[in-house]
Design a protein around this motif. Structure first.
Motif, mmCIF file in Angstrom:
data_model
loop_
_atom_site.group_PDB
_atom_site.id
_atom_site.type_symbol
_atom_site.label_atom_id
_atom_site.label_comp_id
_atom_site.label_asym_id
_atom_site.label_seq_id
_atom_site.Cartn_x
_atom_site.Cartn_y
_atom_site.Cartn_z
ATOM 1 N N ARG A 86 -27.319 -69.080 1.813
ATOM 2 C CA ARG A 86 -26.231 -68.093 1.693
ATOM 3 C C ARG A 86 -26.709 -66.858 0.933
ATOM 4 N N ALA A 89 -28.661 -64.393 3.040
ATOM 5 C CA ALA A 89 -27.722 -63.599 3.842
ATOM 6 C C ALA A 89 -28.373 -62.850 4.998
ATOM 7 N N GLU A 90 -29.495 -63.397 5.471
ATOM 8 C CA GLU A 90 -30.149 -62.747 6.600
ATOM 9 C C GLU A 90 -29.401 -63.051 7.894
ATOM 10 N N THR A 92 -25.766 -65.353 9.510
ATOM 11 C CA THR A 92 -24.519 -66.022 9.188
ATOM 12 C C THR A 92 -24.800 -67.503 8.967
ATOM 13 N N TYR A 93 -24.192 -68.049 7.920
ATOM 14 C CA TYR A 93 -24.372 -69.464 7.611
ATOM 15 C C TYR A 93 -23.787 -70.322 8.725
#
Length: 137
Positions: A86, A89-90, A92-93
């Protein structure tokens, strides 16, 4: 049969046994490295899951973390790797991304852990120091 554990001067452990023991301990299993008589100057420590009926007073149990240096990387828990993913943040989880990332971090941790084995440790059962040798890759 020699049952004097103070005869032990060095222990050897296979890298995969050590990594498995540290990982099992982190996952909540009571896992140790065990030395069994007859004791001699050089002993092989083997992976052992402690059972409630273990009653052999002559064996020596070594906590796996006692064989690691202070700078050994901590075991990457799923919560840790979720937070790392998370924070990056590269992307979307997602559960799938987390699973892949966690498996990658575990593989990296397993590979790096043998680089953090202490040269010496104290056997708590006898309170004497022994040298530690790592076997295998």
């Amino acid at each position: 049969m020699d049952t004097d554990p103070t005869d032990i001067k060095s222990i050897a452990i296979h890298a995969t046994d050590l990594v498995s023991a540290v990982e099992a301990t982190a996952d909540g299993s009571e896992t140790v490295l065990r030395l069994t008589p007859p004791f001699s100057g050089r002993m092989r420590a083997r992976l052992h899951v402690v059972q409630s009926d273990d009653t052999d007073d002559e064996t020596i149990h070594i906590e796996p973390n006692s064989l690691l240096t202070a700078d050994a990387p901590p075991y990457p828990t799923p919560d840790d790797t979720a937070d790392e993913l998370r924070a990056a943040a590269e992307e979307t989880y997602s559960v799938d991304r987390h699973r892949t990332y966690h498996e990658q971090r575990l593989a990296e941790w397993r590979e790096s852990l043998p680089d953090h084995v202490a040269d010496r440790t104290t056997l708590l059962a006898t309170e004497h120091d022994v040298t530690v040798s790592l076997l295998g890759p």
